[in-house]
Design a protein around this motif. Structure first.
Motif, short mmCIF file in Angstrom:
data_model
loop_
_atom_site.label_atom_id
_atom_site.label_comp_id
_atom_site.label_asym_id
_atom_site.label_seq_id
_atom_site.Cartn_x
_atom_site.Cartn_y
_atom_site.Cartn_z
N LEU A 1 0.82 -1.21 0.00
CA LEU A 1 0.00 0.00 0.00
C LEU A 1 0.85 1.26 0.00
CD1 LEU A 1 -2.67 -1.14 2.61
CD2 LEU A 1 -2.85 -1.16 0.12
N ALA A 2 2.15 1.10 0.12
CA ALA A 2 3.05 2.26 0.20
C ALA A 2 3.55 2.70 -1.18
CB ALA A 2 4.23 1.94 1.11
N MET A 3 3.12 2.07 -2.26
CA MET A 3 3.57 2.46 -3.61
C MET A 3 3.09 3.88 -3.92
SD MET A 3 5.28 -0.05 -5.11
CE MET A 3 5.08 -0.18 -6.86
N ARG A 4 4.01 4.70 -4.40
CA ARG A 4 3.70 6.08 -4.79
C ARG A 4 4.44 6.39 -6.09
NH1 ARG A 4 0.42 5.29 -1.42
NH2 ARG A 4 0.03 6.44 0.48
N THR A 5 3.88 7.28 -6.89
CA THR A 5 4.49 7.65 -8.16
C THR A 5 5.84 8.30 -7.92
OG1 THR A 5 2.32 7.97 -9.16
CG2 THR A 5 4.19 9.05 -10.25
N LEU A 6 6.84 7.82 -8.67
CA LEU A 6 8.15 8.47 -8.70
C LEU A 6 8.16 9.53 -9.79
CD1 LEU A 6 10.64 5.45 -8.53
CD2 LEU A 6 10.46 7.29 -6.86
N GLU A 7 7.66 9.11 -10.99
CA GLU A 7 7.74 10.03 -12.13
C GLU A 7 6.90 9.49 -13.28
OE1 GLU A 7 11.27 12.41 -14.39
OE2 GLU A 7 11.70 10.36 -13.79
N VAL B 1 19.14 -2.55 -3.05
CA VAL B 1 18.92 -1.17 -2.64
C VAL B 1 18.25 -1.20 -1.28
CG1 VAL B 1 17.74 1.01 -3.16
CG2 VAL B 1 18.67 -0.37 -5.03
N ASP B 2 18.81 -0.51 -0.32
CA ASP B 2 18.29 -0.48 1.05
C ASP B 2 17.03 0.39 1.12
OD1 ASP B 2 18.00 -0.60 3.82
OD2 ASP B 2 19.48 0.98 4.16
N ASN B 3 15.97 -0.17 1.64
CA ASN B 3 14.73 0.57 1.85
C ASN B 3 14.27 0.43 3.30
OD1 ASN B 3 12.55 2.18 1.00
ND2 ASN B 3 11.23 0.39 0.77
N SER B 4 15.23 0.25 4.21
CA SER B 4 14.87 0.09 5.62
C SER B 4 14.16 1.35 6.12
CB SER B 4 16.12 -0.21 6.45
OG SER B 4 17.07 0.81 6.29
N PRO B 5 13.21 1.22 6.98
CA PRO B 5 12.88 0.03 7.75
C PRO B 5 11.94 -0.96 7.03
CG PRO B 5 11.51 1.82 8.47
CD PRO B 5 12.42 2.37 7.41
N ALA B 6 11.51 -0.67 5.84
CA ALA B 6 10.65 -1.59 5.11
C ALA B 6 11.43 -2.87 4.78
CB ALA B 6 10.13 -0.95 3.83
N LEU C 1 4.65 1.22 6.05
CA LEU C 1 3.35 1.19 6.72
C LEU C 1 3.56 1.09 8.22
CD1 LEU C 1 1.47 -1.32 4.39
CD2 LEU C 1 1.44 1.17 4.30
N ASP C 2 2.76 1.86 8.97
CA ASP C 2 2.86 1.76 10.43
C ASP C 2 2.00 0.60 10.92
OD1 ASP C 2 0.22 2.65 10.45
OD2 ASP C 2 0.69 4.64 11.24
N ALA C 3 1.86 0.46 12.22
CA ALA C 3 1.12 -0.67 12.80
C ALA C 3 -0.35 -0.70 12.37
CB ALA C 3 1.22 -0.63 14.32
N ARG D 1 -1.27 0.12 9.42
CA ARG D 1 -1.16 0.01 7.96
C ARG D 1 -1.40 1.35 7.26
NH1 ARG D 1 -0.03 -4.43 5.70
NH2 ARG D 1 -1.27 -4.22 3.84
N LYS D 2 -1.09 2.43 7.96
CA LYS D 2 -1.14 3.77 7.39
C LYS D 2 0.23 4.06 6.78
CE LYS D 2 -1.65 8.58 8.56
NZ LYS D 2 -1.37 9.55 9.61
N THR D 3 0.24 4.66 5.59
CA THR D 3 1.49 4.98 4.91
C THR D 3 2.18 6.15 5.60
OG1 THR D 3 0.43 4.30 2.87
CG2 THR D 3 2.49 5.50 2.66
N ILE D 4 3.46 5.96 5.92
CA ILE D 4 4.26 7.03 6.52
C ILE D 4 5.60 7.13 5.80
CG2 ILE D 4 3.18 6.92 8.81
CD1 ILE D 4 5.60 5.22 9.73
N ARG D 5 6.15 8.33 5.79
CA ARG D 5 7.47 8.56 5.18
C ARG D 5 8.56 8.05 6.11
NH1 ARG D 5 6.88 14.82 3.02
NH2 ARG D 5 5.18 14.36 1.56
N THR D 6 9.64 7.59 5.48
CA THR D 6 10.81 7.19 6.26
C THR D 6 11.90 8.23 6.04
OG1 THR D 6 11.91 5.90 4.52
CG2 THR D 6 10.22 4.76 5.83
#
Length: 132
Positions: A17-23, A65-70, A94-96, A98-103
């Motif tokens: 659910l965290a997919m967002r448009t890059l470009e 490619v590191d995407n931590s904490p995901a 996603l937080d607990a 399942r809301k999308t949050i920025r890292t």
């Protein structure tokens, strides 16, 4: 960077659910070249689209490619209204609830997008990814 294709049978389990448009980039000619190249290499797209503005979506796990904490990193290559749409969950999780949050990596999304474009230009043998 390495891309691992997610076939339609596994797409639901890989969905994030965290997919967002890059470009969004290119034009109808680039869309057709990308569609052709991806179909040639992977066959059926990861999802089946049934709309005029979107006809394919190939989804990949990104390795190296590191995407931590995901726990993983996903990339989507789709067409959207006559352009190529690159989307990813890079810099999002996603937080607990399942809301999308920025890292902390969110600010690096432009650099990640350039890295993706350079990789795709070489991997798909389409230098237009660097020119678009």
């Amino acid at each position: 960077m390495e891309l691992e294709f997610i076939p339609v049978e596994e797409f639901y389990f890989a969905l994030t659910l965290a997919m967002r448009t890059l470009e969004d980039l290119g034009d109808a000619a680039l869309v057709e070249r990308v569609r052709s190249r991806l179909k040639e290499r992977f066959g059926q797209a990861s999802t089946v689209a049934a709309a005029k503005q979107n006809t394919f979506n190939y989804v990949f796990r990104v390795k190296g490619v590191d995407n931590s904490p995901a726990p993983q990193l996903m990339l989507s290559i789709a067409d959207w209204q006559g352009k190529i749409r690159l989307s990813s969950d890079y810099g999002w999780t996603l937080d607990a609830q399942r809301k999308t949050i920025r890292t902390e990596k969110f600010g690096d999304r432009p650099q990640f997008c350039q890295q993706v474009r350079a990789y795709l230009a070489q991997w798909l043998e389409l230098p237009e990814f660097l020119e678009a």
